[in-house]
Each structure stands twice: as structure tokens, then as C-alpha cells.
Design a protein around this motif. Structure first.
Motif, mmCIF file in Angstrom:
data_model
loop_
_atom_site.group_PDB
_atom_site.id
_atom_site.type_symbol
_atom_site.label_atom_id
_atom_site.label_comp_id
_atom_site.label_asym_id
_atom_site.label_seq_id
_atom_site.Cartn_x
_atom_site.Cartn_y
_atom_site.Cartn_z
ATOM 1 N N GLY A 288 0.728 -1.289 0.031
ATOM 2 C CA GLY A 288 -0.197 -0.211 0.104
ATOM 3 C C GLY A 288 0.986 1.071 -0.133
ATOM 4 N N ALA A 289 0.498 2.275 -0.553
ATOM 5 C CA ALA A 289 1.190 3.494 -0.834
ATOM 6 C C ALA A 289 0.484 4.706 -0.631
ATOM 7 N N SER A 290 1.545 5.742 -0.887
ATOM 8 C CA SER A 290 0.753 7.122 -0.641
ATOM 9 C C SER A 290 -0.246 7.648 -1.658
ATOM 10 N N ASP A 291 -0.251 6.790 -2.854
ATOM 11 C CA ASP A 291 -1.256 7.426 -3.985
ATOM 12 C C ASP A 291 -2.507 6.616 -3.829
ATOM 13 N N GLY A 292 -2.702 6.038 -2.708
ATOM 14 C CA GLY A 292 -4.162 5.330 -2.409
ATOM 15 C C GLY A 292 -4.422 4.162 -3.013
ATOM 16 N N LEU A 293 -3.139 3.624 -3.818
ATOM 17 C CA LEU A 293 -3.279 2.352 -4.352
ATOM 18 C C LEU A 293 -2.663 1.146 -3.708
ATOM 19 N N ILE A 294 -3.437 0.098 -3.922
ATOM 20 C CA ILE A 294 -2.754 -1.342 -3.533
ATOM 21 C C ILE A 294 -2.516 -1.962 -4.687
ATOM 22 N N ARG A 295 -1.089 -2.414 -4.544
ATOM 23 C CA ARG A 295 -0.429 -3.456 -5.624
ATOM 24 C C ARG A 295 -0.245 -4.674 -5.371
ATOM 25 N N VAL A 296 -0.580 -5.421 -6.316
ATOM 26 C CA VAL A 296 -0.334 -7.081 -5.817
ATOM 27 C C VAL A 296 0.947 -7.402 -7.019
ATOM 28 N N PHE A 297 1.808 -8.027 -6.499
ATOM 29 C CA PHE A 297 2.995 -8.694 -7.064
ATOM 30 C C PHE A 297 3.240 -10.063 -7.112
ATOM 31 N N THR A 298 3.389 -10.908 -7.983
ATOM 32 C CA THR A 298 3.316 -12.478 -8.123
ATOM 33 C C THR A 298 4.769 -12.848 -8.931
ATOM 34 N N GLU A 299 5.008 -13.933 -8.569
ATOM 35 C CA GLU A 299 6.307 -14.524 -9.326
ATOM 36 C C GLU A 299 5.631 -15.997 -10.189
ATOM 37 N N VAL A 300 4.263 -15.897 -10.234
ATOM 38 C CA VAL A 300 3.408 -17.132 -10.743
ATOM 39 C C VAL A 300 2.956 -16.333 -12.177
ATOM 40 N N GLU A 301 3.415 -17.343 -13.211
ATOM 41 C CA GLU A 301 2.977 -16.702 -14.282
ATOM 42 C C GLU A 301 1.664 -16.557 -14.834
ATOM 43 N N ASP A 302 0.805 -17.417 -14.270
ATOM 44 C CA ASP A 302 -0.729 -17.264 -14.652
ATOM 45 C C ASP A 302 -1.121 -16.203 -13.718
ATOM 46 N N ARG A 303 -0.642 -15.441 -13.049
ATOM 47 C CA ARG A 303 -1.206 -14.461 -12.179
ATOM 48 C C ARG A 303 -0.471 -12.929 -12.577
ATOM 49 N N ILE A 304 0.522 -13.015 -13.241
ATOM 50 C CA ILE A 304 1.115 -11.791 -14.010
ATOM 51 C C ILE A 304 0.025 -10.955 -14.715
ATOM 52 N N ALA A 305 0.082 -9.708 -14.631
ATOM 53 C CA ALA A 305 -0.778 -8.923 -15.205
ATOM 54 C C ALA A 305 -0.500 -8.911 -16.931
ATOM 55 N N SER A 306 -1.503 -8.586 -17.370
ATOM 56 C CA SER A 306 -1.365 -8.557 -18.952
ATOM 57 C C SER A 306 -0.199 -7.704 -19.640
ATOM 58 N N PRO A 307 0.539 -7.944 -20.590
ATOM 59 C CA PRO A 307 1.588 -7.077 -21.185
ATOM 60 C C PRO A 307 1.246 -5.683 -21.299
ATOM 61 N N GLN A 308 -0.186 -5.391 -21.520
ATOM 62 C CA GLN A 308 -0.597 -3.946 -21.707
ATOM 63 C C GLN A 308 -0.409 -3.189 -20.254
ATOM 64 N N ASP A 309 -1.128 -3.794 -19.416
ATOM 65 C CA ASP A 309 -1.154 -3.339 -17.839
ATOM 66 C C ASP A 309 0.394 -3.187 -17.228
ATOM 67 N N LEU A 310 1.333 -4.375 -17.572
ATOM 68 C CA LEU A 310 2.571 -4.244 -17.336
ATOM 69 C C LEU A 310 3.217 -2.827 -17.919
ATOM 70 N N GLN A 311 2.968 -2.741 -19.149
ATOM 71 C CA GLN A 311 3.576 -1.549 -19.726
ATOM 72 C C GLN A 311 3.030 -0.184 -19.319
ATOM 73 N N ALA A 312 1.663 -0.197 -18.947
ATOM 74 C CA ALA A 312 1.112 0.925 -18.346
ATOM 75 C C ALA A 312 1.816 1.223 -17.216
ATOM 76 N N PHE A 313 2.115 0.328 -16.165
ATOM 77 C CA PHE A 313 2.601 0.388 -14.819
ATOM 78 C C PHE A 313 4.228 0.881 -15.343
ATOM 79 N N GLU A 314 4.871 0.493 -16.143
ATOM 80 C CA GLU A 314 6.037 1.111 -16.493
ATOM 81 C C GLU A 314 6.051 2.556 -16.835
ATOM 82 N N ASP A 315 5.104 2.664 -17.732
ATOM 83 C CA ASP A 315 5.062 4.106 -18.297
ATOM 84 C C ASP A 315 4.582 5.086 -17.193
ATOM 85 N N GLU A 316 3.912 4.693 -16.100
ATOM 86 C CA GLU A 316 3.641 5.587 -15.040
ATOM 87 C C GLU A 316 4.903 5.653 -14.380
#
Length: 772
Positions: A288-316
């Protein structure tokens, strides 16, 4: 499964409106966890089956009257087979919830300041830590014992597996081991506040600190390992089920994953403060962070976000700005930085940062072992003197932004041009005037500008003799024409004719009261007469009464007036101040100005002891959080102006606890004028208490100032709160120790780099110097 070193984003969870301050994995339902926030709520999240593999809010808990700071889960029992959720808050209370209702099942009261840490043990035992320097043990809705021994705020607590053993970590830099309510051992080694504790095994635990280290301890007292990697305060820890590996988060914007004693992965987030973390039942990590968002991180392939969401996170992440003054990136010399070719060389370790010069800009990159590449993590502000944003043409002029504003559904949209050097409230005021819109939209439009220009440094507004909250020919409560300081005099409260002051402290202690002097008697009376025309019959004033009030107003606004306020005029003013709340604000404006006059101050604040208490109680009744903003602001300003007379000062000191408690309730109201008035009230109390031995009163000043700094954004309000802090701790070692225990140093450190206005950064540095 992916490489065990490659945790990646699984999902981002919006929902909270402010910083997420605590997380805890739940026993029920499967895979669920709980979060708490400065928005005064707690929420339970459950996994959903949607393609984005996200979480859905199952339950929202309310009951705290202020920010919620921490959360823990009480294990299931025969009485509560799904367990209970305990939350601690800035209202000094602990609320305990079930999953069946949004209101607390019961509330635990006893702490005298913010409850900032909770831990649950066997048989429903609950351990709490507080800014009041104590930890408390609760069982069956009762406080069983109070653990006393720390000399500063208790930021962290944890119950060890062995029955009766408990740990507490404090801003006094120590950790204490308690058994049956008695301190058995004190652990020393950290060089700053201890912020987090977590159990590793029956014999070991971890601690983290503002000194940017993590330590592994044996319960027998030995520190067996110190972990270095973070570059700023470390706020939280969580241990994986294997009891050896763990994760940490902190003020350096990172989540760090530690395996086999080493930091194996660093994940940066597009938020300044990463407050909390927890390990979910499936091994994923929630932060949890100061921007009000909760983010979940995983090492399991099936639960990793879509390429589009990963790119959006990196762009942000790449668009964030990094202030080099935080020290996270070391000293930056523009001329010595390499170019983009430096990124062709691979990094040596995960999380390694590298700065490059791109034209006239400085960009920061981080090495990702998992992806074998450099990822941009932001632009370094201050590394360039060149504006990087593209200008937008509007009506023949260039602007940094041109927003489209829709006020009425179906109506025409309106354009709002804005430059980062503009003042957002002045821009909002001009926009409302130009489009003939109600001034009630002022805060809404200003906050829209601020929210949509985050990350851009706002320059100073052009000097102006006009109050940006006063429309020409239009009455706004509390308005008038401000008067500047005399030529050549630096007044840090107006900013006029500022001198550069680095070696001399011109800011505190400030013992003379700060008052609100602006007045436009003509507009006040015009508005009073207009509202009187539509007032209910029993409240309507005669022409004779209006004339008396006008004479009173003229006499208190003119220092050279020959006529003095009469007893009858003061009595009429007091009676009229009880008009209905929707029309009383011009009367409150007269009251605000009148209490500066010695005769009115004597009469209303202490001619009769009951009169003074009645005035206080009436103003406090107008300051209810659900009240009208104009009344809240004017009531606060009136209280500030009462300090101009000795009777008013004596009254407010006698009523301090009630006044400051009611004022603190307005911290979360999103209104610049209210925040400035609130900060001024705290400052006036601090000035009156300077040199006095009343520690309880100073503690309340520090507590209210600290709470206000959690939500206030306006730089003038921040400045006045900093002056209040400086005045409270100046030449008072006990008050300084108390301020340190409340975590004031880490709370205000971010303001040291503020240069617009310069007085904020200068004053902050002087307060920190006083506390060192």
C-alpha cells in the motif's frame, strides 16, 4: 513458474481515497486481505475470477473519527469463527469489526494519542502501540496492562509465539522485550526510530528503522545480521512462510524482496511513500502506498498482469519525478553525467540505478535482472533548467495545460488555461469570474487543477494586492484588501519584500498573535442587508439594528474612529451571531473584526466568565465537520483574532483542550482557507504557550499540528504549522523530545526542499535543526 527472483505486477487495486497505511492477510474468505487508509476506512478485498486477476471489495468498515493507521487480524474463535479485524487510528481508538456489519463490534479506548501499531496473539489477546509512548495489552474488551518504559512513540509491536512474550519498537531507537507486563530486555543498535517488527521464529525477529537498515535479532538479545539496501526510511516488513525470506517497503519508493540474506529484487513504485506490505496466502505480495493504491506482485506466470497493464505500470513509473535533494541518488553533477550510451552496459545487480543526461534533462534508470534491461524510473527534477512540457495555444497565448471543464450536464464545456507558474486558486477564481459561475465551485476547480498537474513544480504566483478569493464587487466571507508589510521589512506571513535569510531565524519563536485583518465593510453590510431581506420573520433585523451594527463595524475597522463600540452594539452583535447557519456568515465576519477591539474583546471574552465560555461554545458549534465551510472558516478566524486581547488569550488558554480538539476535526476538510485559519490558531496557541511549563498543552499543539500536516497541502498553511512547531519546541528540551517521539522530524523532512515559497523550506530546516 517464472524465475523465483522475478516478481511482477499482478494487479492494481483502486478504492481508497488517500494513503493506504496498513495491510493484513485475512483468515476468511480464502485469499482475502484487509487494508486501512487515511480516508478513515478499512476494506476487505477478495480475489475475483475476472481476466485481470484482480480483487473485489467485499466489505467496507467505518467508525474511526480520524485517519486509520494500522490493522491486524484476530484469529478465529468459537465465538467468532471467521475471526475479527482490529484497526487503530489517529482518534486514539481501536475499533474491532466483524465481517457482518460496517460499524465496529466494539471500540477500545485508553490510549491518549494515535494508535499506530497492532498485533494479535493467542486467546484473542491484542497488543497496541501508540504515540503516547505506551503499549497496551487487551483481552475481552478490556485493557489488562499498560507497558511503560519507552521515552518516545511506540511505532511497532508484535506478540511472540511463546506465551507472555511481547516486543515493542519505539522512536527512542530501542526495542523492548516484555514478559507478563515487565520489561525483560532492551535491544539497542538502531540509530533512528524503529518503525516495524516481524516474527521470524520462536527465537528470532526482524526490525526496520528510519536509519534505512533491517536487523535480525535473537530474543536473547544478540543482533545476528544487519541488512543494507534501502536508501531512506523503512516502514514495514513481512516474512514469507519459510521463515527466512522477507520483503520490506519504505520512503525510497521501493518494495525490496530479500532471499537467503540478500536483496534479490527491487521494485520501484510511482508513489513517494510505500507504507505497508503483507504476504498473501498464495505467496503474492500486496503493498500500500501514498497514492491510495494497493498493488499486488506475483512470481506465478498465470497471475502476472497482461502485457498492456505491465507496460502501463512501467510508463507511469517513467513519468514520475525524483527530487535529488532526498539523497536517494547521491550528488548529481550535470556536467559529469554520461549519455544514453551508458545504458548499453548491463547492470551489476537488481535495483542498481544509473543516471544519464538526455539533452538538458537528467533521467534515472534501474537495472532489472528479470528482464535484463534498464527501466526508466523517472525524471530527476532539478537536473534541468529547461521546461520539458509542450505548450498549448489558447486564445493567442501559450499555456502548459488547457483543461476542458463541464459544469452543467448537456451544457457547453468551458476551457481553463493554466501554467505551472500560476497559483491554482487564483486561476480557479478567474475562471469562475470569467464564466459567471458561483464562487462555491472555487475549491472544486482549484483541487481539480492540483490533481491534474501533479508532478509539475508550481512556481510563485505574480505578486498582487488583491485577495485571490475576493471577486470585484462581490462579497466573499472574510475578504477585503490585504495590507503589505512596510517597505524593506521581510514579513514571512505575507511574503512581501522578502530578504534572503539563512543564518538568522526570523520565523520562530513567534509569540505575538497572528490575526486576520482583511475587511471590506461596505461589502459586508451590503450582504448582511441582502440576507436580512429574506430572513425568517423572527430573525429579521430592523433598520435601527442594522444601523447600530454598521456603526460598530466602522468603529472597529477604523483605528482613528472617535466613536467607541457601545454595550448595546456589542449585545446586538452577540444576539445576531445566532442567526440561522445558512445566513449568519456576514455577521460572523463582523464578529471576527470586532473581537480585535479591546472593548469588544473584554466584553465577549471575559466581562463575565460565562460570557467567554458562551462565545467559545457558540464558535465551536459552527465548526462541526458537517457544517458550512464559510462558517467554519470564520469561526476559526474569530478564535485567532481573540488572541489580540489579554482576556481573549486567557479565555482560549482555559478552553484549549476543547478548542483544539474541535479544530483538529477540520484537518480533513478540503478547503485552503480553513487550513490556513486552523494553522494560524495552532500557531497562536504555540506562541501563548512559549516559555510556559505546560507540557500537556504543548503536547496537544504538537499533536494537532502533526495531524494537520497529514492532510494540509496549501504551502501557507504548511508554513504556519512549521512556525507553530518551531515555536513549541524552541528552547524546550522536553517539548523537543515529545516532538521527536511523535515522528515530527520524518513527517516534515519533505518540506526542506521547498523553494516556492522559500520560507517553507527555510523554516523547515530551522525546525529540524532545533530538533537535532
Amino acid at each position: 513458474m517464472a524465475s523465483p527472483n522475478s516478481y511482477k505486477l499482478s494487479c492494481s487495486i483502486p478504492g481508497h481515497e488517500m494513503d493506504v497505511r496498513g495491510l493484513a492477510a485475512a483468515f476468511f474468505p480464502d485469499g482475502a486481505f484487509t487494508s486501512v487508509s487515511r480516508d478513515r476506512t478499512g476494506r476487505v478485498w477478495v480475489p475475483n475470477s475476472s481476466p485481470d486477476r484482480g480483487f473485489t471489495e467485499m466489505h467496507c468498515m467505518t467508525g474511526h473519527e480520524n485517519f486509520v493507521s494500522c490493522v491486524c487480524i484476530i484469529a478465529p474463535s468459537d465465538t467468532y469463527p471467521r475471526g475479527l479485524i482490529a484497526t487503530g487510528g489517529n482518534d486514539h481508538n481501536i475499533c474491532v469489526f466483524t465481517l457482518d456489519q460496517p460499524q465496529p463490534l466494539f471500540t477500545l479506548k485508553g490510549h491518549k494519542n494515535t494508535v499506530c501499531a497492532l498485533s494479535s496473539g493467542k486467546f484473542g489477546t491484542l497488543l497496541s502501540g501508540s504515540w503516547d509512548t505506551t503499549a497496551k495489552v487487551w483481552l475481552n474488551e478490556k485493557c489488562m496492562m499498560t507497558l511503560q518504559g519507552h521515552t518516545a512513540a511506540v511505532w511497532a509491536v508484535v506478540i511472540l509465539p511463546e506465551q507472555g512474550l511481547m516486543l515493542s519498537g519505539s522512536a527512542d531507537k530501542t526495542i523492548k522485550l516484555w514478559k507478563a507486563g515487565r520489561c525483560e530486555k532492551t535491544f539497542t543498535g538502531h540509530e533512528d526510530c524503529v518503525r516495524g517488527l516481524v516474527v521470524v521464529s520462536d527465537l528470532e525477529f526482524l526490525s526496520c528503522s528510519n536509519d534505512a537498515t533491517i536487523r535480525r535479532w535473537l530474543v536473547t538479545g544478540e543482533c545476528v545480521q544487519v541488512y543494507y539496501s534501502h536508501t531512506n526510511y523503512i516502514y514495514s516488513l513481512a516474512v514469507f512462510p519459510n521463515g527466512q525470506d522477507f520483503v520490506s517497503t519504505g520512503e525510497d519508493r521501493t518494495l525490496r524482496i530479500w532471499k537467503q540474506g540478500d536483496c534479490q529484487q527491487t521494485i520501484r513504485l510511482p508513489a513517494q511513500s510505500v507504507w505497508c506490505c503483507c504476504i498473501l496466502p498464495n505467496g503474492d505480495i500486496a503493498v500500500g502506498a501514498s497514492d491510495g493504491l494497493i498493488r499486488v506482485f506475483t512470481e506465478v506466470e498465470d497471475r502476472i498482469a497482461s502485457p498492456q497493464d505491465l507496460q502501463a505500470f512501467e510508463d507511469e513509473l517513467s513519468k514520475t519525478t525524483i527530487d535529488p535533494k532526498t539523497g536517494d541518488l547521491g550528488d548529481i553533477k550535470m556536467e559529469d553525467l554520461p549519455g544514453r550510451e551508458h545504458l548499453e552496459e548491463p547492470g551489476n545487480r537488481d535495483g542498481q540505478t544509473r543516471l544519464i543526461k538526455e539533452g538538458q534533462n537528467v533521467e534515472a534508470y534501474q537495472w532489472s535482472v528479470a528482464d535484463s534491461r534498464w527501466m526508466k524510473i523517472g525524471d530527476v527534477v532539478g537536473g534541468s533548467n529547461q521546461q520539458t512540457s509542450k505548450k498549448v495555444n489558447y486564445e493567442g497565448k501559450e499555456y502548459d495545460f488547457v483543461f476542458t471543464i463541464d459544469i452543467n450536464e448537456g451544457g457547453p464545456s468551458m476551457k481553463l488555461p493554466y501554467n505551472v507558474t500560476d497559483d491554482p486558486w487564483l486561476t480557479a477564481h478567474n475562471f469562475l469570474q470569467k464564466n459567471e459561475l458561483s464562487p462555491m465551485f472555487l475549491d472544486q476547480v482549484a483541487n481539480f487543477i492540483i490533481e491534474n498537474t501533479k508532478g509539475h513544480t508550481l512556481g510563485a504566483a505574480a505578486p498582487s494586492a488583491a485577495d485571490p478569493f475576493t471577486g470585484t464587487g462581490r462579497y466573499i466571507p472574510g475578504s477585503g484588501t490585504p495590507t503589505g508589510a512596510p517597505v524593506g521589512v521581510a514579513d514571512p506571513f505575507t511574503g512581501f519584500n522578502r530578504r534572503s535569510q539563512t543564518s538568522t531565524n526570523i520565523y520562530f519563536p513567534k509569540t505575538d498573535g497572528v490575526t486576520f485583518e482583511q475587511a471590506n465593510a461596505t461589502q459586508i453590510m451590503a450582504k448582511l442587508k441582502e440576507l436580512n431581506g429574506g430572513a425568517p420573520g423572527e430573525y429579521r433585523l430592523s433598520e435601527e439594528v442594522l444601523e447600530s451594527l454598521e456603526k460598530l463595524l466602522v468603529s472597529v475597522c477604523n483605528p482613528c474612529a472617535t466613536e467607541q463600540p457601545t454595550t448595546e452594539q456589542i449585545s446586538l452583535l452577540w444576539k445576531t451571531s445566532h442567526w440561522p447557519e445558512d445566513i449568519v456568515f456576514p455577521v460572523l465576519d463582523i464578529l471576527r473584526l470586532a473581537v480585535r477591539h479591546p472593548q469588544v474583546n473584554d466584553s465577549l471574552c471575559g466581562g463575565d466568565a460565562d460570557d467567554g465560555v458562551a462565545l467559545c461554545n457558540h464558535l465551536l458549534s459552527l465548526m462541526k465537520p458537517q457544517g458550512r465551510p464559510a462558517n467554519q472558516m470564520l469561526a476559526l478566524r474569530t478564535l485567532c483574532n481573540c488572541f489580540s486581547g489579554w482576556r481573549g488569550r486567557a479565555l482560549l488558554l482555559a478552553q484549549r483542550e476543547a478548542v483544539l480538539s474541535h479544530a483538529a476535526d477540520l484537518c480533513s476538510v478540503c478547503n485552503k482557507n480553513i487550513h490556513i485559519a486552523l494553522a494560524t490558531l495552532v500557531l497562536n496557541y504555540a506562541g501563548s504557550l512559549h516559555g510556559q511549563p505546560d507540557l500537556e498543552a504543548k503536547a496537544q499543539c504538537l499533536s494537532v499540528a502533526s495531524a494537520a500536516l497529514e492532510s494540509v497541502q496549501d504551502k501557507e498553511a504548511v508554513f504556519r504549522l512549521l512556525v507553530a512547531l518551531g515555536t513549541t519546541v524552541a528552547s524546550d528540551q522536553t517539548a523537543q523530545d515529545l516532538a521527536k517521539s511523535l515522528g515530527v522530524m520524518s513527517q516534515i523532512a519533505k518540506y526542506t526542499s521547498v523553494t516556492d515559497p522559500a520560507k517553507v523550506g527555510e523554516c523547515c530546516q530551522l525546525v529540524l535543526k532545533e530538533l537535532q
